[in-house]
Enzyme design. Sequence first.
Site, PDB file in Angstrom:
ATOM      1  N   ASP A  56       0.825  -1.203   0.000  1.00 23.68           N
ATOM      2  CA  ASP A  56       0.000   0.000   0.000  1.00 23.68           C
ATOM      3  C   ASP A  56       0.862   1.256   0.000  1.00 23.68           C
ATOM      4  O   ASP A  56       0.560   2.243  -0.663  1.00 23.68           O
ATOM      5  CB  ASP A  56      -0.899   0.029   1.228  1.00 23.68           C
ATOM      6  N   LYS A 143      -8.933  -0.228  11.122  1.00 20.83           N
ATOM      7  CA  LYS A 143      -9.210  -0.364   9.691  1.00 20.83           C
ATOM      8  C   LYS A 143      -9.131  -1.845   9.347  1.00 20.83           C
ATOM      9  O   LYS A 143      -8.074  -2.477   9.452  1.00 20.83           O
ATOM     10  CB  LYS A 143      -8.196   0.434   8.873  1.00 20.83           C
ATOM     11  N   ARG A 164     -18.309  -3.112  -3.319  1.00 20.49           N
ATOM     12  CA  ARG A 164     -17.971  -1.734  -3.655  1.00 20.49           C
ATOM     13  C   ARG A 164     -17.776  -1.568  -5.161  1.00 20.49           C
ATOM     14  O   ARG A 164     -18.081  -0.514  -5.706  1.00 20.49           O
ATOM     15  CB  ARG A 164     -16.702  -1.355  -2.895  1.00 20.49           C
ATOM     16  N   LYS A 321     -12.941   9.355  11.871  1.00 20.70           N
ATOM     17  CA  LYS A 321     -14.027  10.050  11.160  1.00 20.70           C
ATOM     18  C   LYS A 321     -14.547  11.147  12.067  1.00 20.70           C
ATOM     19  O   LYS A 321     -14.771  10.891  13.257  1.00 20.70           O
ATOM     20  CB  LYS A 321     -15.186   9.081  10.873  1.00 20.70           C
TER      21      LYS A 321
HETATM   22  S1  IVH Z   1     -15.212   4.259   7.107  1.00 22.75           S
HETATM   23  C1  IVH Z   1     -16.589   7.626   4.376  1.00 22.75           C
HETATM   24  N1  IVH Z   1     -14.110   2.529   8.710  1.00 22.75           N
HETATM   25  O1  IVH Z   1     -11.160   0.966   3.913  1.00 22.75           O
HETATM   26  C2  IVH Z   1     -15.793   6.667   5.167  1.00 22.75           C
HETATM   27  N2  IVH Z   1     -13.773   2.271   6.376  1.00 22.75           N
HETATM   28  O2  IVH Z   1      -9.121   1.950   2.153  1.00 22.75           O
HETATM   29  C3  IVH Z   1     -16.260   5.304   4.929  1.00 22.75           C
HETATM   30  N3  IVH Z   1     -12.439   0.308   5.784  1.00 22.75           N
HETATM   31  O3  IVH Z   1     -13.339   2.092   1.447  1.00 22.75           O
HETATM   32  C4  IVH Z   1     -15.343   4.287   5.387  1.00 22.75           C
HETATM   33  N4  IVH Z   1     -12.145  -0.407   7.829  1.00 22.75           N
HETATM   34  O4  IVH Z   1     -13.999   0.031   2.766  1.00 22.75           O
HETATM   35  C5  IVH Z   1     -14.282   2.910   7.436  1.00 22.75           C
HETATM   36  N5  IVH Z   1     -13.235   1.041  10.248  1.00 22.75           N
HETATM   37  C6  IVH Z   1     -13.407   1.429   8.984  1.00 22.75           C
HETATM   38  C7  IVH Z   1     -12.862   0.712   7.913  1.00 22.75           C
HETATM   39  C8  IVH Z   1     -13.065   1.169   6.607  1.00 22.75           C
HETATM   40  C9  IVH Z   1     -11.906  -0.642   6.551  1.00 22.75           C
HETATM   41  C10 IVH Z   1     -12.333   0.316   4.313  1.00 22.75           C
HETATM   42  C11 IVH Z   1     -13.438   1.002   3.564  1.00 22.75           C
HETATM   43  C12 IVH Z   1     -12.748   2.011   2.683  1.00 22.75           C
HETATM   44  C13 IVH Z   1     -11.382   1.451   2.626  1.00 22.75           C
HETATM   45  C14 IVH Z   1     -10.378   2.498   2.263  1.00 22.75           C
END
Ligand code: IVH
Length: 719
Positions: A56, A143, A164, A321
Site C-alpha cells: 500500500d 481499519k 464496492r 471520522k
Molecule cells: S469508514 C466515508 N471505517 O477501507 C468513510 N472504512 O481503504 C467510509 N475500511 O473504502 C469508510 N475499515 O472500505 C471505514 N473502520 C473502517 C474501515 C473502513 C476498513 C475500508 C473502507 C474504505 C477502505 C479504504
Amino acid sequence: MSQHNNSQGGQAQYSLFSTGPSGPTGEERQRVQQLTAELEHHNYLYHTLDKPEISDEQFDALFRELQTLEDRWPILRSPHSPTLRVGGKLVDGLAKKAHSLQMYGLDNVFSAEQWQDFADRIRRAWDADVNGPLPENFWCDPKLDGLALEIVYVDGTMQEALTRGDGEVGEVVTEAVRTIRTVPLRLAGPGPFPARLEVRGEVVMYKKDFAALNQKQESQGLNVFANPRNAAAGTLRQLDISIVASRPLRFLAYSLGEAQWSPAPACTLQSEVMARLGAYGFLTPPDGRLCHSAQAVEEYAQWVRGHRPEFRMEIDGAVAKLDNLEAQQALGFTARAPRFAVAFKFPAEQAQTLLQNIEIQVGRTGALTPVAVLEPIAVGGVMVSRATLHNEDEIRSRDVRVGDTVIVRRAGDVIPEVVGPVLEKRPVDAKEYVFPHNCPVCREPAYREEGEAAWRCENMSCPAIRLRAISHFVSKAGLDISGVGQKWIEQLVTSGRVQSPVDLFTLTVEELLGFERMGEVLAQKFVDALDKARHTATLPRLISALGIRHVGEQTARTLAAHFQNLDELEKADGEILQSLPDVGPEVASSIRNFFTSPANREQLERFKGLGLWPQGGGKSTPGGANGESAQGESPLPSGPLSGKTILFTGRLSMPRGQAEKLAEAAGATPLGSVSKKLQYLVAGEEAGSKLEKARALGVTVLDETEFMDMLREAKVVSE
Ligand code: IVH
C-alpha cells in the site's frame, strides 16, 4: 533513465520541479503517463484480481507523485486519471448495480505529521463563519483488511447487497451475503425502522478461521489462499452459494450510505450510528472509541498498532471520522475520498531480504510447492527464513528469481509471503525460475493437469509422499495416535524400515531401541500407542487416515455411515458413490482410483490381517471382516433421522453447531447446502433462500419442534 525528446531541450535534465513557468516538461509529461499506466496496472491487480504485487505504501507513493504532478500542471490530469477514480474494474459473472451514493475510498496518512496536516486541512476547509466552531471529536476504529460491502435494508428487512465494485457500480451479491451469519436479515429490536438504510462495512475472515480453511483446502489437495482478505474476496464472489455458506465470513458494519431514517429517530453523530448499528444486530469493529482531540486520535492509532496481533481479524490501520454527521456533510468529498475521514495506516509488516534459493516441497498428495529460502530477517517481530511461493504461476506472475532482493510480508498470524522482487536490486545474471518437471525427491516425472495450479508427483512410492502420508495417517486428521512424533517417523522412513502406514504396526520395542535417542520407556509407549490405535480405530478415522485425495474428515464420516467396512467401500462403483451426500464426480473417481492401485490394495489386505478392520454404520451385508464386530464404533442409532441427510437454516433456539451435533448423534449427516441429496431441512425463524430452494426441490421441511420430536424418538434427548 534516458533523455526524452522533449521540445524544451536541456531543461529536462533539471529536477522535476525546477522547470520554468511555461508548462510541464517532456519528462513530466512522460512521468505522468508512466505513473498512470503503473497505477492502473496495480489497481487492476489489487481490485479485480485480488493479487496485489506492491505494498500500500508503494502504491500511495506513486499515487501521491501523480497527484502532485497533476496539481502542479492541471493540464496533465486526464479525465481517466487514476487519481479521479475510486476502485478497480468489475469481474464478469455477477449482476451489477449502481450504488445510490458513491462508495468512496479513504485517503491515507502514515505518520503523526501527516495526520496533523490532515487535521489542519479540515480546520482550514471548515467555514466557521457559516458553520460555527468545528466540533473536533473523532470516532475512531480499526481499519479492517477485507472487502467493502453495502447492504440495503428497506423497512428493516434486508433487500440487497452490493460489493464496492468501482465505487459507483457494485456487484450484486445478495444471496451470498445472506449466508453470512453476522448479517441480520431483519434489523433487530422493536422498531420502528428506517424506511431505507444502506449499511456499509467490511467482509472479513478471522485469522483462526482462515488458518483452518487453508488447512482443510490443503488436506483435500485444493489450492490455499494467500491471506484472509483474498479468501474473503474469493469466497464472496463465488457464484456457487453453497461454497460461500460453508466458509466462515463475517460482516462488520462501520458506516452508512443513504439513510432515510423516518419513521426511526435519526442519528446525528457517527458514535450514535455505531450504537444504533449494534442495536440493530450488526457486528461492529472492535475497540471503536470517541476521541476528543487530534492528539487523542494519534494516541488511539498508536494503541491499535501496538495491539495489532491480538485482533481476531487482519487490520492494517485505524480510521478516524469526524463524529458530527452535519460537519461531515459540510466538508464533503474530493473526487476519491471524504474530507472528513482518513485512514491512519500502519507500515506493513514487511521487509526486504535476499532470496537465496527456491526449494520444492512434496506434499502428501504429491503436490510440488515452491518455498522461498530467505536470508533470515525479522518481519513484524518474527524471524522469517522460509516463505511460500504457492505455485508455478505465482512465481511467474511475481517474477521472482534466485538472487533477487525480495519483499517479504507477514500479515498478523499468517504464513509469511513473498510479495515480489525489488527490481532495482536485481543482479544482472538473475535467471527466470524454471519450475521443475520432475519430482525433486524421487526424480520421476511430475504432471500438471489442465485447470490445476500445482505440479504433482504421481509416484505413490516416492519417499517424500510416503513420509507425508505416514505423518497424515497418525495425525489428528487420521488415527490421531499420540506418542508417534514426526521426528521418529522421519527416522523410520529414512531408514527404510517403514514404507507405508501399515509397517508402523509391525515395529517391536527391540527394533525401536536400535534407533538413536530411543529409550526403553519411549519405545514401549510407541508400540503401545500403535497397538491401542489398532484396536480402537473407527471406520471414519481409518478412511480419513488413508489420505485419499478430496476425502477429508467430513467425507470420511459420510462414507463410514454408508458402508459397512473398506471391502464394501472398495466394491462401490462411481454411481453408488455419487449418490451419497457431498460426493461428486471428482471425489468418486478419486476413491475409485485409490482402490484400483495394487499397492493400496496390498496395504489394505495387511490392515485386515492385523485386525485393523473397523466396521461402520452402513446397511449393506457385512463381509470379509475377519468375523470381528465393530471396533469402538457405536452402532447407528435408530429413529427417524438415522441415515438421513439434514440441513439447518434460519434462526434456531440453539446454536447451529449444537443442532448439527444432535442430528449426528441421531444418525443423520448434516450437509452444507440444499441439493437433491438433502432429505430434511430444519427451518428456523426468518429462513430465507435455502427454504425456498428446498421447497422447490421437494425436500421435507421440518420446524424446530418436529426436529426435537425426532431427537426424542431416537433417544438423543430425553422426554
Ligand atoms: S469508514 C466515508 N471505517 O477501507 C468513510 N472504512 O481503504 C467510509 N475500511 O473504502 C469508510 N475499515 O472500505 C471505514 N473502520 C473502517 C474501515 C473502513 C476498513 C475500508 C473502507 C474504505 C477502505 C479504504
